[in-house]
Design an enzyme around this catalytic site. Structure first.
Site, PDB file in Angstrom:
ATOM      1  N   HIS A 125       8.665   7.904 -13.649  1.00 48.59           N
ATOM      2  CA  HIS A 125       7.208   8.172 -13.712  1.00 48.59           C
ATOM      3  C   HIS A 125       6.396   6.916 -13.379  1.00 48.59           C
ATOM      4  O   HIS A 125       5.265   6.776 -13.832  1.00 48.59           O
ATOM      5  CB  HIS A 125       6.789   8.686 -15.097  1.00 48.59           C
ATOM      6  CG  HIS A 125       7.680   9.757 -15.646  1.00 48.59           C
ATOM      7  ND1 HIS A 125       7.439  11.101 -15.441  1.00 48.59           N
ATOM      8  CD2 HIS A 125       8.829   9.694 -16.354  1.00 48.59           C
ATOM      9  CE1 HIS A 125       8.398  11.813 -16.026  1.00 48.59           C
ATOM     10  NE2 HIS A 125       9.267  10.981 -16.583  1.00 48.59           N
ATOM     11  N   SER A 151      -7.603  -8.000   7.645  1.00 51.37           N
ATOM     12  CA  SER A 151      -8.760  -7.118   7.678  1.00 51.37           C
ATOM     13  C   SER A 151      -9.823  -7.779   8.538  1.00 51.37           C
ATOM     14  O   SER A 151      -9.931  -9.003   8.568  1.00 51.37           O
ATOM     15  CB  SER A 151      -9.289  -6.914   6.258  1.00 51.37           C
ATOM     16  OG  SER A 151     -10.662  -6.587   6.294  1.00 51.37           O
ATOM     17  N   LYS A 211      -7.332 -10.509   2.961  1.00 48.46           N
ATOM     18  CA  LYS A 211      -6.404  -9.373   2.972  1.00 48.46           C
ATOM     19  C   LYS A 211      -5.117  -9.627   3.761  1.00 48.46           C
ATOM     20  O   LYS A 211      -5.100 -10.300   4.777  1.00 48.46           O
ATOM     21  CB  LYS A 211      -7.093  -8.123   3.579  1.00 48.46           C
ATOM     22  CG  LYS A 211      -8.145  -7.520   2.695  1.00 48.46           C
ATOM     23  CD  LYS A 211      -7.602  -6.948   1.399  1.00 48.46           C
ATOM     24  CE  LYS A 211      -6.983  -5.603   1.549  1.00 48.46           C
ATOM     25  NZ  LYS A 211      -7.878  -4.493   1.742  1.00 48.46           N
ATOM     26  N   GLU A 259       2.610   1.663   5.646  1.00 49.09           N
ATOM     27  CA  GLU A 259       1.657   2.772   5.544  1.00 49.09           C
ATOM     28  C   GLU A 259       1.793   3.726   6.731  1.00 49.09           C
ATOM     29  O   GLU A 259       1.734   4.948   6.577  1.00 49.09           O
ATOM     30  CB  GLU A 259       0.223   2.233   5.474  1.00 49.09           C
ATOM     31  CG  GLU A 259      -0.072   1.515   4.169  1.00 49.09           C
ATOM     32  CD  GLU A 259      -1.384   0.741   4.256  1.00 49.09           C
ATOM     33  OE1 GLU A 259      -2.441   1.381   4.317  1.00 49.09           O
ATOM     34  OE2 GLU A 259      -1.341  -0.495   4.291  1.00 49.09           O
TER      35      GLU A 259
END
Ligand code: ARG
Length: 468
Positions: free
Chosen positions: A160, A281, A287, A294
């Site tokens: 979990h 970024s 970043k 992704e």
């Protein structure tokens, strides 16, 4: 009505097809990738026609030479695909006839585009699966190398996404090694279904010519020939098997991607991606984004979509060939392409990522990860597990209130909860001991992990069935 009415399939049709229909019907914009399989398949067919004296030796040779010339010209960039051709099969046959004249018109004897396209697609699929399998074996090797360096790197195991029990990074990454190992075996099974030669099935009902089907199969490296002509021209199970196997690969890559994304977050910092596999970024200078992971996760949706496309396309088709089946290609090609580029970015990303052992260990020291071991301590001294579980539950509640770990609980407190607690409780809940004691086959202890690695290594070394 369009001017062009010299279609090879003009047959009984008086008028020509509308321009819009030609555009709609045409598949060369995507099936051109089959050119090499189409030519190689046609060469094998022509040789068989010659051997069986269905065409003369002279015609056979001129067809074979003509086709070899076309192949060379395409490869060298000297022959471009005609975007107005109906498909790759028509394009090559027309080009051949242009080049060698009458003999070219004999190539299609006893053959239909229905068995021809089935052949080309099977050859193409076999080749692509072998390439993907090679990539998967490389990935397996990278995973094994990573595991090798982290047999003693303790990290939290989760359920979990809540801290559960301690494992090692080697054990964790090897779970993906197992998935990839199954993916490799699954591809072997898919190849078995694909490795069947359909020429000789004709349009649907075989042929009246005395073909030697096995001769064609042998030339093209097929294990056997299809057993039923109706099935042989309309079976696309191997396409769906492939796209399913590729969906499974993407699903596995996507799960690992999700972990990579979480692990390189500020909150976790379990890994640091190599700069070559991260992006910045355009507005936020601080970043460092895990775009590769992704994108792999995102592209998994395409693979699933392709599988859905194929299953739905096939579900209502009566025997045998129907034009619907032309739709099999883009879905198959897209899944193949997606898996290949995903693997090619993912493998070096995992290979070069830095594993932050200290951060992992730090995280494992929190969250009462050794609570089960604490309960097991009592159970091994004769306390029924459920009772021990209750005692440790109370202890954890107290620890949370006092903001301390199980290691920080004084012996008196332990003993006030249960008389069987002794000094050696601290040893029993020591993280390294918790891992080392999980020495069961398949467990996270260094010994068990090394056994697991040996098994995976054996697959790597014996395998290379169906490799390039
Ligand atoms: N381009 C077609 C396909 O991909 C080739 C087979 C065409 N056969 C036919 N009878 N029209 O399925």
């Amino acid at each position: 009505m369009p001017a062009n009415s010299n279609k090879m399939w003009q047959g009984r049709l008086g008028g020509s097809s509308a321009d819009e229909v030609d555009v709609f019907n045409s598949s060369i914009s995507f099936d051109y990738v089959l050119y090499e399989e189409d030519i190689t398949g046609s060469i094998a067919h022509a040789r068989m026609l010659g051997k069986q004296q269905i065409i003369s030796k002279e015609d056979e040779h001129s067809i074979v030479e003509g086709l070899q010339g076309i192949l060379m010209d395409i490869k060298n960039g000297d022959l471009e695909f005609d975007p107005t051709a109906e498909d790759i099969h028509m394009f090559i046959e027309a080009e051949l006839t242009d080049r060698i004249g009458n003999a070219g018109k004999k190539l299609h004897t006893g053959r239909s585009r229905n068995d021809q396209v089935a052949l080309d697609l099977r050859m193409y699929t076999k080749k692509q699966i072998a390439e993907i399998k090679t990539q998967l074996l490389q990935f397996e090797k990278v995973i094994l190398d990573k595991a090798q360096s982290h047999i003693h790197t303790i990290m939290p195991g989760y359920t979990h996404l809540q801290i559960a029990q301690p494992v090692t990074f080697a054990h964790h990454i090897l779970a993906y090694g197992q998935m990839i190992s199954r993916d490799i075996k699954r591809l072997d099974e898919v190849i078995e279904h694909t490795d069947v030669m359909p020429l000789g099935n004709g349009a649907l009902a075989g042929t009246t010519y005395p073909f030697d089907r096995q001769f064609v199969a042998d030339q093209l490296g097929f294990e056997k020939v299809t057993a039923n002509s109706l099935d042989g021209v309309s079976d696309r199970d191997f396409v769906m098997d492939t796209v399913y196997a590729l969906s499974m690969i993407m699903m596995h890559l996507s799960r690992l991607s999700e972990e990579v994304i979480v692990w390189c977050s500020q909150e976790f910092q379990f890994i640091e991606l190599n700069d070559a596999f991260a992006t910045g970024s355009s507005i936020m200078p601080q970043k460092k984004n895990p775009d590769v992971a992704e994108l792999v996760r995102g592209k998994t949706g395409r693979a699933y979509g392709n599988l859905q496309t194929l299953l739905t396309m096939m579900k209502g088709l009566p025997l045998a060939y129907n034009k619907d089946m032309q739709e099999d290609k883009e879905a198959l090609f897209d899944s193949i392409h997606t898996v290949k580029i995903a693997l090619s970015a993912m493998i070096p990303m995992i290979d070069t990522m830095e594993v932050k052992a200290d951060r992992m260990r730090d995280a494992a020291s929190k969250g009462f990860i050794n609570a089960t071991d604490c309960a097991d301590y009592l159970t091994k001294k004769g306390v029924p597990f459920r009772e021990a579980y209750g005692v440790i539950g109370l202890l954890v509640q107290t620890c949370i209130k006092k903001a301390i770990t199980l290691e920080e609980v004084p012996l008196e407190t332990y003993q006030s909860l249960h008389y069987l607690f002794e000094e050696d409780i601290y040893e029993a809940i020591d993280l390294d001991n918790c891992v080392n004691k999980r020495n069961i086959e398949g467990g996270p202890s260094p010994k068990a992990v090394m056994q697991q690695m040996e098994q995976l290594n054996t697959q790597l070394n014996i395998d290379p069935k169906h490799l390039l």
